[in-house]
Motif scaffolding. Sequence first.
Motif, PDB file in Angstrom:
ATOM      1  N   ALA A   1     -10.788 -27.473  21.346  1.00 49.63           N
ATOM      2  CA  ALA A   1     -12.188 -27.074  21.219  1.00 49.63           C
ATOM      3  C   ALA A   1     -12.348 -25.955  20.202  1.00 49.63           C
ATOM      4  O   ALA A   1     -13.315 -25.931  19.424  1.00 49.63           O
ATOM      5  CB  ALA A   1     -12.732 -26.640  22.578  1.00 49.63           C
ATOM      6  N   LEU A   2     -11.400 -25.021  20.183  1.00 48.06           N
ATOM      7  CA  LEU A   2     -11.459 -23.921  19.230  1.00 48.06           C
ATOM      8  C   LEU A   2     -11.275 -24.425  17.805  1.00 48.06           C
ATOM      9  O   LEU A   2     -11.989 -23.997  16.892  1.00 48.06           O
ATOM     10  CB  LEU A   2     -10.388 -22.876  19.560  1.00 48.06           C
ATOM     11  N   ILE A   3     -10.341 -25.343  17.608  1.00 39.67           N
ATOM     12  CA  ILE A   3     -10.142 -25.921  16.276  1.00 39.67           C
ATOM     13  C   ILE A   3     -11.425 -26.597  15.809  1.00 39.67           C
ATOM     14  O   ILE A   3     -11.868 -26.412  14.666  1.00 39.67           O
ATOM     15  CB  ILE A   3      -8.972 -26.932  16.298  1.00 39.67           C
ATOM     16  N   ALA A   4     -12.035 -27.368  16.694  1.00 39.83           N
ATOM     17  CA  ALA A   4     -13.280 -28.067  16.341  1.00 39.83           C
ATOM     18  C   ALA A   4     -14.384 -27.074  16.001  1.00 39.83           C
ATOM     19  O   ALA A   4     -15.134 -27.264  15.027  1.00 39.83           O
ATOM     20  CB  ALA A   4     -13.704 -28.966  17.497  1.00 39.83           C
ATOM     21  N   GLU A   5     -14.491 -26.004  16.780  1.00 38.93           N
ATOM     22  CA  GLU A   5     -15.530 -24.991  16.549  1.00 38.93           C
ATOM     23  C   GLU A   5     -15.360 -24.325  15.188  1.00 38.93           C
ATOM     24  O   GLU A   5     -16.329 -24.152  14.436  1.00 38.93           O
ATOM     25  CB  GLU A   5     -15.462 -23.944  17.661  1.00 38.93           C
ATOM     26  N   VAL A   6     -14.116 -23.953  14.870  1.00 41.35           N
ATOM     27  CA  VAL A   6     -13.840 -23.269  13.602  1.00 41.35           C
ATOM     28  C   VAL A   6     -14.100 -24.193  12.421  1.00 41.35           C
ATOM     29  O   VAL A   6     -14.665 -23.770  11.394  1.00 41.35           O
ATOM     30  CB  VAL A   6     -12.383 -22.759  13.600  1.00 41.35           C
ATOM     31  N   LEU A   7     -13.735 -25.450  12.550  1.00 47.48           N
ATOM     32  CA  LEU A   7     -13.953 -26.399  11.458  1.00 47.48           C
ATOM     33  C   LEU A   7     -15.434 -26.733  11.293  1.00 47.48           C
ATOM     34  O   LEU A   7     -15.909 -26.938  10.167  1.00 47.48           O
ATOM     35  CB  LEU A   7     -13.142 -27.672  11.701  1.00 47.48           C
ATOM     36  N   GLU A   8     -16.160 -26.764  12.388  1.00 48.38           N
ATOM     37  CA  GLU A   8     -17.609 -26.995  12.305  1.00 48.38           C
ATOM     38  C   GLU A   8     -18.280 -25.863  11.538  1.00 48.38           C
ATOM     39  O   GLU A   8     -19.233 -26.078  10.787  1.00 48.38           O
ATOM     40  CB  GLU A   8     -18.203 -27.107  13.711  1.00 48.38           C
ATOM     41  N   ALA A   9     -17.763 -24.649  11.718  1.00 44.39           N
ATOM     42  CA  ALA A   9     -18.316 -23.497  11.005  1.00 44.39           C
ATOM     43  C   ALA A   9     -18.072 -23.626   9.499  1.00 44.39           C
ATOM     44  O   ALA A   9     -18.906 -23.214   8.689  1.00 44.39           O
ATOM     45  CB  ALA A   9     -17.693 -22.201  11.531  1.00 44.39           C
ATOM     46  N   VAL A  10     -16.939 -24.222   9.119  1.00 43.03           N
ATOM     47  CA  VAL A  10     -16.657 -24.446   7.701  1.00 43.03           C
ATOM     48  C   VAL A  10     -17.700 -25.380   7.101  1.00 43.03           C
ATOM     49  O   VAL A  10     -18.260 -25.124   6.028  1.00 43.03           O
ATOM     50  CB  VAL A  10     -15.240 -25.030   7.508  1.00 43.03           C
ATOM     51  N   ALA A  11     -17.956 -26.467   7.808  1.00 45.78           N
ATOM     52  CA  ALA A  11     -18.941 -27.442   7.318  1.00 45.78           C
ATOM     53  C   ALA A  11     -20.340 -26.846   7.304  1.00 45.78           C
ATOM     54  O   ALA A  11     -21.095 -27.020   6.339  1.00 45.78           O
ATOM     55  CB  ALA A  11     -18.895 -28.693   8.186  1.00 45.78           C
ATOM     56  N   ALA A  12     -20.704 -26.126   8.383  1.00 47.12           N
ATOM     57  CA  ALA A  12     -22.055 -25.575   8.499  1.00 47.12           C
ATOM     58  C   ALA A  12     -22.327 -24.524   7.422  1.00 47.12           C
ATOM     59  O   ALA A  12     -23.462 -24.388   6.961  1.00 47.12           O
ATOM     60  CB  ALA A  12     -22.246 -24.967   9.886  1.00 47.12           C
ATOM     61  N   SER A  13     -21.300 -23.792   7.029  1.00 47.04           N
ATOM     62  CA  SER A  13     -21.464 -22.742   6.022  1.00 47.04           C
ATOM     63  C   SER A  13     -21.346 -23.281   4.599  1.00 47.04           C
ATOM     64  O   SER A  13     -21.433 -22.506   3.642  1.00 47.04           O
ATOM     65  CB  SER A  13     -20.408 -21.654   6.222  1.00 47.04           C
ATOM     66  N   GLN A  14     -21.119 -24.584   4.488  1.00 48.78           N
ATOM     67  CA  GLN A  14     -20.904 -25.224   3.183  1.00 48.78           C
ATOM     68  C   GLN A  14     -19.723 -24.577   2.454  1.00 48.78           C
ATOM     69  O   GLN A  14     -19.810 -24.187   1.295  1.00 48.78           O
ATOM     70  CB  GLN A  14     -22.176 -25.175   2.338  1.00 48.78           C
ATOM     71  N   PHE A  15     -18.615 -24.471   3.190  1.00 48.58           N
ATOM     72  CA  PHE A  15     -17.331 -24.027   2.648  1.00 48.58           C
ATOM     73  C   PHE A  15     -17.337 -22.563   2.190  1.00 48.58           C
ATOM     74  O   PHE A  15     -16.781 -22.236   1.142  1.00 48.58           O
ATOM     75  CB  PHE A  15     -16.885 -24.922   1.488  1.00 48.58           C
TER      76      PHE A  15
END
Length: 421
Positions: A190-204
């Motif tokens: 869940a933590l990995i998914a959360e952190v990666l979602e933040a990458v996408a949401a912030s547009q890298f």
Amino acid sequence: MISCSRISVMLRRMGYAALSTSILTLSLSSLAGQDSLPPAVKKSASAAATEAGEPQEAKAADPYAVPEGSPEEILRFIEEIQELRPKFKNREELIHHVTRVQQATIAASDKLLSHQDADEKTAVEAVELKMQSLVMLVRLGRNGALEATLKAAKDLTRDPRKGVAAKAREILLAIRIGASPTLPDDQRQALIAEVLEAVAASQFSRESVGTAYALGQTLEEAGKGASASECYEKLSELLSKSEDPELNGLSVSLKGYARGLQLPGKFMELGGTTLSGKPLDWNAYRGKVVLVDFWATWCGPCLEELPNVQRLYQLYHDKGFEVVGVSLDEDRPRLEAFLEREQIPWTTLIEPDPAARGWKHPLAVRYGIRGIPAAILVNEDGKVISMAARGPELAAQLEKLLGPAEVDAPVLKKFGVFKKP
């Protein structure tokens, strides 16, 4: 159970360094005398004594008392108390002092956070100071320190000041990442998914990418290869969609890191160009035990390991041991001269194109090689059985796979190998 040391490492990586631990290792005999107190500390001790109705002579009784005053004065107190170096009789007194410094810093930070004259910038600084000291208490093994650290971070995320809440969220995430290796599998996923979602949401954004990469590093360093590989691979997929060339390049590297972590127990694909200019026939090595050795002539540790590899090659070659050297040299003439001088008998790979040499060697990129020597041992079936086949590890693996070595006189003479009695 969350690893305290891992939390502090993670916080340092994320930019929230705990107070320097050098105080824990200072020579006790070299510390300043007890009477050398900074002005703000003396002032706070004096104020505490006066409020308690004690004589002025008792002003040194509590140098850790937080003074009243402006935000600037409180910040000055924190700075000076962190530099305080009394003289101690033993380690217990030293640890007690360090603990009191952290407690005083936490109290002073709380006073700053509630101070009516503190602007948001000062409040954000107070958050960092408070969390640094809380983490230090965790590292010192104080009972309940970890719970207090997590609670403080969570509470601060609800602060009405946007800057304070944002900083608290960053620190809380750093703590969670530091604890990631100890989490149950579902929570880690869940933590990995959360952190990666933040990458996408912030547009890298660089910050979000750095956080995701730090999570992968933390998991990798803790021996959680499968989780680290998943984090790297998914981050690589995200970055491959970016239009930023730098992030695209990082995507390729991350893909290699993931592939390298997945190697143990799996078939290793190998190709490339030999020093003679011919393509490597990897199939010809099937049925052999092969050391795939990433190295370079400019690498000191590689040269230190070379005699060990030469010795074991002499001992086990007739039993089915081979070596394939993958040179990360850029200077081909230097490599050729070295191989001739050292009479290296095994195959060495180096790319004809200078642009594909060094760390850009296709095999180094493919398997995410980040340091050399990188010694990967492959068994007779072509599957990787060791990612660190150096020194005694290589000898032990060869004896396990190929049996005891027969040491003859030439090897004894050349490499100084002696038969066991």
